[in-house]
Design a protein around this motif. Structure first.
Motif, mmCIF file in Angstrom:
data_model
loop_
_atom_site.group_PDB
_atom_site.id
_atom_site.type_symbol
_atom_site.label_atom_id
_atom_site.label_comp_id
_atom_site.label_asym_id
_atom_site.label_seq_id
_atom_site.Cartn_x
_atom_site.Cartn_y
_atom_site.Cartn_z
ATOM 1 N N THR A 118 0.790 -1.317 0.123
ATOM 2 C CA THR A 118 -0.075 -0.064 0.068
ATOM 3 C C THR A 118 0.855 1.289 -0.101
ATOM 4 O OG1 THR A 118 -1.848 -1.231 1.210
ATOM 5 C CG2 THR A 118 -1.774 1.262 1.390
ATOM 6 N N TRP A 119 0.750 2.156 -0.945
ATOM 7 C CA TRP A 119 1.371 3.377 -0.895
ATOM 8 C C TRP A 119 0.773 4.470 -0.326
ATOM 9 C CZ3 TRP A 119 4.774 3.967 -5.920
ATOM 10 C CH2 TRP A 119 5.344 2.670 -6.531
ATOM 11 N N LYS A 120 1.644 5.097 0.475
ATOM 12 C CA LYS A 120 1.247 6.189 1.324
ATOM 13 C C LYS A 120 1.967 7.378 1.336
ATOM 14 C CE LYS A 120 -1.738 3.549 4.497
ATOM 15 N NZ LYS A 120 -2.058 3.194 5.911
ATOM 16 N N LEU B 223 -2.549 6.485 -1.268
ATOM 17 C CA LEU B 223 -2.541 7.223 -2.565
ATOM 18 C C LEU B 223 -3.501 6.479 -3.719
ATOM 19 C CD1 LEU B 223 1.518 7.971 -2.756
ATOM 20 C CD2 LEU B 223 -0.596 9.204 -1.855
ATOM 21 N N ASP B 224 -3.943 7.322 -4.466
ATOM 22 C CA ASP B 224 -4.634 6.485 -5.632
ATOM 23 C C ASP B 224 -3.825 6.227 -6.768
ATOM 24 O OD1 ASP B 224 -6.239 6.409 -7.925
ATOM 25 O OD2 ASP B 224 -7.810 7.803 -7.303
ATOM 26 N N MET B 225 -3.597 5.156 -6.849
ATOM 27 C CA MET B 225 -2.396 4.665 -7.893
ATOM 28 C C MET B 225 -2.791 5.018 -9.415
ATOM 29 S SD MET B 225 -0.329 3.281 -6.059
ATOM 30 C CE MET B 225 0.684 2.504 -6.974
ATOM 31 N N SER B 226 -3.975 5.258 -9.645
ATOM 32 C CA SER B 226 -4.465 5.740 -11.106
ATOM 33 C C SER B 226 -4.453 7.340 -11.266
ATOM 34 C CB SER B 226 -5.986 5.552 -11.223
ATOM 35 O OG SER B 226 -6.649 6.383 -10.731
ATOM 36 N N LYS B 227 -3.865 7.829 -10.120
ATOM 37 C CA LYS B 227 -3.292 9.319 -10.270
ATOM 38 C C LYS B 227 -2.048 9.749 -10.200
ATOM 39 C CE LYS B 227 -7.716 10.889 -8.220
ATOM 40 N NZ LYS B 227 -8.201 11.629 -7.018
ATOM 41 N N THR B 228 -1.449 10.959 -10.511
ATOM 42 C CA THR B 228 -0.079 11.394 -10.482
ATOM 43 C C THR B 228 0.260 12.005 -9.346
ATOM 44 O OG1 THR B 228 -0.762 13.712 -11.377
ATOM 45 C CG2 THR B 228 -0.188 12.027 -13.047
ATOM 46 N N LEU B 229 1.336 12.015 -8.909
ATOM 47 C CA LEU B 229 1.792 12.534 -7.489
ATOM 48 C C LEU B 229 0.964 13.872 -7.354
ATOM 49 C CD1 LEU B 229 5.449 12.089 -7.809
ATOM 50 C CD2 LEU B 229 4.012 10.856 -6.323
ATOM 51 N N SER B 230 0.966 14.878 -8.138
ATOM 52 C CA SER B 230 0.128 16.108 -7.968
ATOM 53 C C SER B 230 -1.153 16.059 -7.797
ATOM 54 C CB SER B 230 0.569 17.103 -9.023
ATOM 55 O OG SER B 230 0.155 16.819 -10.262
ATOM 56 N N GLU B 231 -1.941 15.116 -8.602
ATOM 57 C CA GLU B 231 -3.352 14.751 -8.474
ATOM 58 C C GLU B 231 -3.569 13.985 -7.020
ATOM 59 O OE1 GLU B 231 -4.381 13.913 -13.113
ATOM 60 O OE2 GLU B 231 -3.864 12.321 -11.834
ATOM 61 N N ILE C 274 0.282 15.653 -3.481
ATOM 62 C CA ILE C 274 1.790 15.743 -3.255
ATOM 63 C C ILE C 274 2.365 17.023 -4.202
ATOM 64 C CG2 ILE C 274 4.020 14.667 -3.217
ATOM 65 C CD1 ILE C 274 2.235 11.982 -2.969
ATOM 66 N N PRO C 275 2.455 18.064 -3.445
ATOM 67 C CA PRO C 275 3.102 19.009 -4.395
ATOM 68 C C PRO C 275 4.550 19.353 -4.755
ATOM 69 C CG PRO C 275 3.272 19.833 -1.945
ATOM 70 C CD PRO C 275 2.709 18.257 -1.995
ATOM 71 N N ASP D 264 19.230 23.571 -2.470
ATOM 72 C CA ASP D 264 19.478 22.400 -3.443
ATOM 73 C C ASP D 264 18.641 21.418 -3.371
ATOM 74 O OD1 ASP D 264 20.686 20.403 -5.032
ATOM 75 O OD2 ASP D 264 22.533 20.537 -4.376
ATOM 76 N N ARG D 265 17.713 21.336 -4.367
ATOM 77 C CA ARG D 265 16.560 20.328 -4.306
ATOM 78 C C ARG D 265 17.184 18.968 -4.319
ATOM 79 N NH1 ARG D 265 13.745 19.012 -9.815
ATOM 80 N NH2 ARG D 265 15.536 19.009 -11.046
ATOM 81 N N ASP D 266 18.336 18.747 -4.883
ATOM 82 C CA ASP D 266 19.052 17.262 -4.656
ATOM 83 C C ASP D 266 19.151 16.926 -3.217
ATOM 84 O OD1 ASP D 266 18.584 17.010 -7.422
ATOM 85 O OD2 ASP D 266 20.751 17.835 -7.564
ATOM 86 N N LEU D 267 19.088 17.774 -2.299
ATOM 87 C CA LEU D 267 19.277 17.531 -0.767
ATOM 88 C C LEU D 267 17.999 17.140 -0.111
ATOM 89 C CD1 LEU D 267 22.097 20.232 0.103
ATOM 90 C CD2 LEU D 267 22.500 17.865 -0.585
ATOM 91 N N PHE D 268 16.960 17.066 -0.810
ATOM 92 C CA PHE D 268 15.916 16.838 -0.332
ATOM 93 C C PHE D 268 15.042 15.793 -1.006
ATOM 94 C CE2 PHE D 268 11.101 17.160 -0.221
ATOM 95 C CZ PHE D 268 10.870 17.351 1.223
ATOM 96 N N SER D 269 14.684 14.723 -0.282
ATOM 97 C CA SER D 269 14.036 13.658 -0.971
ATOM 98 C C SER D 269 12.362 13.519 -0.477
ATOM 99 C CB SER D 269 14.663 12.192 -1.034
ATOM 100 O OG SER D 269 16.044 12.568 -1.472
ATOM 101 N N LEU D 270 11.574 13.482 -1.397
ATOM 102 C CA LEU D 270 10.249 13.484 -0.993
ATOM 103 C C LEU D 270 9.913 11.880 -0.607
ATOM 104 C CD1 LEU D 270 7.303 14.688 -0.955
ATOM 105 C CD2 LEU D 270 7.231 13.701 -3.302
ATOM 106 N N SER D 271 9.108 11.587 0.304
ATOM 107 C CA SER D 271 9.091 10.073 0.613
ATOM 108 C C SER D 271 7.458 9.850 0.472
ATOM 109 C CB SER D 271 9.361 9.954 2.059
ATOM 110 O OG SER D 271 8.667 10.608 2.828
ATOM 111 N N ILE D 272 7.538 8.406 -0.248
ATOM 112 C CA ILE D 272 6.306 7.665 -0.464
ATOM 113 C C ILE D 272 6.789 6.465 0.341
ATOM 114 C CG2 ILE D 272 4.677 6.609 -2.035
ATOM 115 C CD1 ILE D 272 5.357 8.827 -4.038
ATOM 116 N N CYS D 273 5.954 6.313 1.385
ATOM 117 C CA CYS D 273 6.366 4.998 2.144
ATOM 118 C C CYS D 273 5.206 3.779 1.537
ATOM 119 C CB CYS D 273 5.692 5.308 3.762
ATOM 120 S SG CYS D 273 6.679 6.508 4.442
#
Length: 190
Positions: free
Chosen positions: A139-141, A147-155, A158-159, A171-180
């Motif tokens: 299960t992706w959260k 999360l609704d698997m039929s949608k994109t991250l923004s949908e 997830i901004p 530096d955006r490379d120093l931050f990673s968005l997490s999906i558990c």
């Protein structure tokens, strides 16, 4: 023809030769191979070639989507800011009679070079199956919400925080968005 796929920074980095040159900027990926072929041998390609396969968002103003500018201290005029050196379609710093500006739209404003857009989570999961054949058993959260698997991250709400990182000079490379991914104790294999 289907919607173009999403590319990771690692996938973009594989396109870093003169015969296959991609860059990313402001959240999109661009194939600049035709530009390199058109201006083959031109010294103004040097900054682009040096950044082949990399993100060049720091070259651009995210609000105007144009090259960054600055006020020239000698002339007091607003000019493009190109610390790596002037590149194709950037006007020279001083007026010149030998600069041809009949190329139409500059390459960074021309959508012909764009190669991707965002994938749905189902499409990402299909690519992830290569690494984990049990990926359907998770299960992706994000922030505790499934999360609704039929949608994109923004949908899925997830901004895209690239602009905030740019504004904060981070530096955006120093931050990673997490999906558990939560394992469901199901060993189903598809």
């Amino acid at each position: 023809m289907g919607r173009p796929k999403y590319f990771t920074p690692n996938e973009v980095s594989l396109h870093s030769t003169l015969g296959d040159l991609w860059v990313s900027y402001l959240g999109k990926v661009y194939n600049l191979t035709p530009l390199v072929e058109e201006y083959k041998g031109d010294v103004l390609l040097k900054p682009i070639i040096e950044c082949a396969g990399k993100d060049i968002s720091h070259w651009f103003d995210p609000k105007t989507k144009d090259i960054l500018t600055h006020v020239d201290p000698l002339s007091g005029c607003v000019k493009y800011y190109t610390p790596r050196g002037r590149f194709v379609h950037v006007p020279p710093p001083c007026p010149r009679t030998d600069w041809c500006n009949d190329f139409g739209r500059p390459w960074w404003k021309d959508n012909r070079y764009e190669v991707c857009s965002e994938e749905t989570l189902d499409e990402i999961l299909k690519r992830y199956l290569h690494y984990n054949s049990h990926a359907h058993s998770y299960t992706w959260k994000h922030n505790g919400v499934s999360l609704d698997m039929s949608k994109t991250l923004s949908e899925n709400g997830i901004p895209d925080e690239d602009e905030e990182f740019f504004d904060a000079r981070m530096d955006r490379d120093l931050f990673s968005l997490s999906i558990c991914l939560y394992f469901n104790d199901d060993l189903t294999e598809f």
